[in-house]
Design an enzyme around this catalytic site. Structure first.
Site, short mmCIF file in Angstrom:
data_model
loop_
_atom_site.label_atom_id
_atom_site.label_comp_id
_atom_site.label_asym_id
_atom_site.label_seq_id
_atom_site.Cartn_x
_atom_site.Cartn_y
_atom_site.Cartn_z
CE1 TYR A 247 42.76 39.11 -7.21
CE2 TYR A 247 43.63 37.23 -6.29
CZ TYR A 247 43.81 38.42 -6.80
OH TYR A 247 44.85 39.09 -7.19
CB ILE A 248 38.96 40.08 -2.45
CG1 ILE A 248 39.08 40.64 -3.70
CG2 ILE A 248 39.58 40.83 -1.51
CD1 ILE A 248 40.30 41.00 -4.34
CG PHE B 1 34.47 39.76 -0.36
CD1 PHE B 1 34.66 38.99 1.00
CD2 PHE B 1 35.34 40.79 -0.49
CE1 PHE B 1 35.61 39.31 1.92
CE2 PHE B 1 36.60 41.08 0.41
CZ PHE B 1 36.68 40.18 1.74
N GLY C 166 29.14 39.17 -5.20
CA GLY C 166 28.50 40.29 -6.24
C GLY C 166 29.31 39.93 -7.61
CE LYS D 65 35.90 39.54 -9.95
NZ LYS D 65 37.31 39.58 -9.15
CB SER E 5 34.78 49.05 -7.33
OG SER E 5 35.79 49.08 -8.28
CE1 TYR F 14 33.07 47.46 -10.61
CE2 TYR F 14 31.80 45.67 -9.61
CZ TYR F 14 32.80 46.44 -9.81
OH TYR F 14 33.70 46.29 -8.93
CE LYS G 294 31.36 46.44 -6.17
NZ LYS G 294 31.42 45.14 -5.21
N GLY H 94 35.43 52.95 -22.48
CA GLY H 94 35.61 53.16 -21.11
C GLY H 94 36.78 53.38 -20.42
C1 WQD Z 1 43.84 47.46 -16.43
C2 WQD Z 1 44.62 48.06 -17.67
C3 WQD Z 1 43.15 47.99 -19.72
C4 WQD Z 1 43.27 43.47 -20.31
C5 WQD Z 1 38.60 47.04 -13.53
C6 WQD Z 1 37.37 47.22 -13.03
C7 WQD Z 1 37.71 47.68 -11.70
C8 WQD Z 1 38.25 46.59 -10.71
C9 WQD Z 1 39.36 46.25 -11.33
C10 WQD Z 1 36.59 45.34 -9.70
C11 WQD Z 1 43.65 48.89 -18.65
C12 WQD Z 1 44.46 47.02 -19.56
C13 WQD Z 1 43.57 44.89 -19.56
C14 WQD Z 1 44.01 43.17 -21.66
C15 WQD Z 1 45.09 45.35 -21.58
N1 WQD Z 1 37.33 45.53 -10.73
N2 WQD Z 1 44.41 45.91 -20.45
N3 WQD Z 1 44.67 44.18 -22.29
O1 WQD Z 1 39.88 48.49 -16.13
O2 WQD Z 1 41.58 49.42 -14.55
O3 WQD Z 1 39.49 48.14 -13.61
O4 WQD Z 1 39.00 46.03 -13.04
O5 WQD Z 1 36.21 46.11 -8.50
O6 WQD Z 1 36.19 48.10 -11.08
O7 WQD Z 1 36.84 48.42 -13.74
O8 WQD Z 1 41.50 46.61 -14.92
O9 WQD Z 1 42.87 45.08 -15.22
O10 WQD Z 1 40.62 45.57 -16.78
O11 WQD Z 1 42.77 47.02 -16.87
O12 WQD Z 1 45.67 46.23 -22.01
O13 WQD Z 1 43.79 42.03 -21.94
O14 WQD Z 1 45.13 47.11 -18.40
O15 WQD Z 1 43.10 48.72 -20.83
O16 WQD Z 1 44.39 50.11 -19.15
P1 WQD Z 1 40.70 48.40 -14.70
P2 WQD Z 1 41.75 45.79 -15.95
#
Ligand code: WQD
Length: 337
Positions: free
Chosen positions: A11-12, A80, A82, A84, A124, A148, A152, A293
């Site tokens: 993607y990125i 990039f 890895g 994730k 990240s 994960y 990083k 988490g």
């Molecule tokens: C965002 C918000 C969920 C799905 C993660 C990784 C981070 C980076 C980005 C790699 C949260 C909520 C999500 C759903 C929901 N990845 N949600 N229903 O957790 O901030 O970050 O992805 O680098 O390292 O930790 O992103 O998009 O998973 O969640 O309500 O079906 O959306 O609870 O509050 P996050 P996310």
């Protein structure tokens, strides 16, 4: 410059390949296609009207990486490649340490052996863990709390030690917040395999009819509307940040850390409503239990990237969701079609 993108079919990586090619660089992509499609690279060439070189292979194959670096006269690496997925990393940590950490060590060994010492690393915001108070600053302590995020953090430490031991290295650690959106052409975008972990790709799959409904993971957080707040960043802005970081390293040695985010947060419901505006109709959703988490709210302080790189996020949340939707609507099954 001749630039190697590890994981560049993802993607990125694919969006960064577009920006690099349009800036006149030559691009070589090394990807094992374990979580990406070569079709993305064909479309990168279509979008830019320029060609790139693709090598299918594994970062852990040090001899292969050395050969690629040598044969293509690589000047800089943007790393990039890895695994994730936070949740998956708690189930199979050894896979994450092997691919992410051992894979990076193999890459660095190959770079040292071929005298290539410029690297931009995809880190990240997860490294900040639960202790930091938003807005996150690069100098804040790290405290990753899942395998994960710890991979990083370990890779950041490895790169910091390498840079301290040999001042010929030029190293950028880029801490992403929440990348979303797609190239405005709609020809490339995020194409997660299986059930999307992340919010926006999940919403997009509901909107296109691949998923029944979005479950909002909790609306009882201490935030304005009760849902979690994150710093969503357009993938084209993120790609631009990589090229600026690479250009900066051409004139600056040492190890540099930059947050790449917009500096403001949006809630889950704000993102959902923005996406509904793009689609032009309501998207089925319901509130469910919190996801283990999750942190209530965090966003970036990206002023260092503005000062050093002249970088700032330019695209709004509505542009992110409109571009993401265009990609998903034109490609309901991602690159698989
Ligand atoms: C965002 C918000 C969920 C799905 C993660 C990784 C981070 C980076 C980005 C790699 C949260 C909520 C999500 C759903 C929901 N990845 N949600 N229903 O957790 O901030 O970050 O992805 O680098 O390292 O930790 O992103 O998009 O998973 O969640 O309500 O079906 O959306 O609870 O509050 P996050 P996310």
């Amino acid at each position: 410059m001749d630039v190697l993108l590890t994981g560049g079919a993802g993607y990125i990586g694919s969006h960064t390949a577009v920006v690099l090619l349009e800036a006149g660089h030559r691009v070589v992509v090394l990807d094992d296609l374990s979580n990406a499609s070569q079709e993305s690279l064909r479309r990168v060439e279509e979008i830019t009207g320029r060609s790139l070189t693709f090598v299918r292979g594994d970062m852990l194959d040090q001899a292969l990486v050395e050969r690629v670096l040598r044969e293509h006269g690589i000047d800089a690496v943007i790393h990039f490649a890895g695994k994730k997925a936070v949740g998956e990393s708690t189930r199979v940590p050894l896979d994450y340490y092997s691919v992410n950490v051992a894979g990076t060590l193999s890459l660095l060994r190959a770079m040292q052996a071929t005298d290539v010492r410029t690297i931009v690393f995809s880190s990240s915001a997860t490294v900040y863990g639960e202790l930091a108070v938003a807005p996150y600053l690069e100098k804040m302590p790290r405290d990753a709390f899942n395998p994960y995020g710890r991979t990083k953090e370990h890779i950041e430490d490895i790169l910091t030690d390498v840079g301290a031991a040999d001042d010929r290295w030029r190293i950028a650690l880029l801490r992403y917040f929440n990348p979303v959106g797609a190239h405005p052409s709609g020809r490339i975008g995020e194409d997660p395999q299986g059930i999307p972990n992340n919010l926006v790709p999940f919403i997009a799959q509901v909107a296109v009819g691949r998923r029944e409904k979005l479950v909002v993971f909790g609306d009882d957080y201490d935030t304005p509307d009760g849902t979690c707040v994150r710093d969503y960043l357009h993938v084209m802005d993120l790609a631009d940040g990589h090229v600026r970081a690479m250009d900066y390293l051409a004139d600056h040695g040492g190890v540099h850390i930059w947050n790449l985010g917009t500096g403001r947060g949006h809630s889950v419901l704000e993102v959902l409503h923005s996406f509904e505006k793009a689609v032009g109709r309501p998207i089925p959703h319901e509130v469910g239990p919190r996801r283990p988490g999750d942190i209530a709210a965090f966003w970036a302080d990206a002023s260092q990237a503005l000062t050093d790189l002249g970088w700032v996020a330019t695209k709004s949340l509505d542009e992110m969701t409109a571009d993401h939707w265009r990609w998903q609507q034109q490609n309901p099954d991602g690159f698989a079609a």
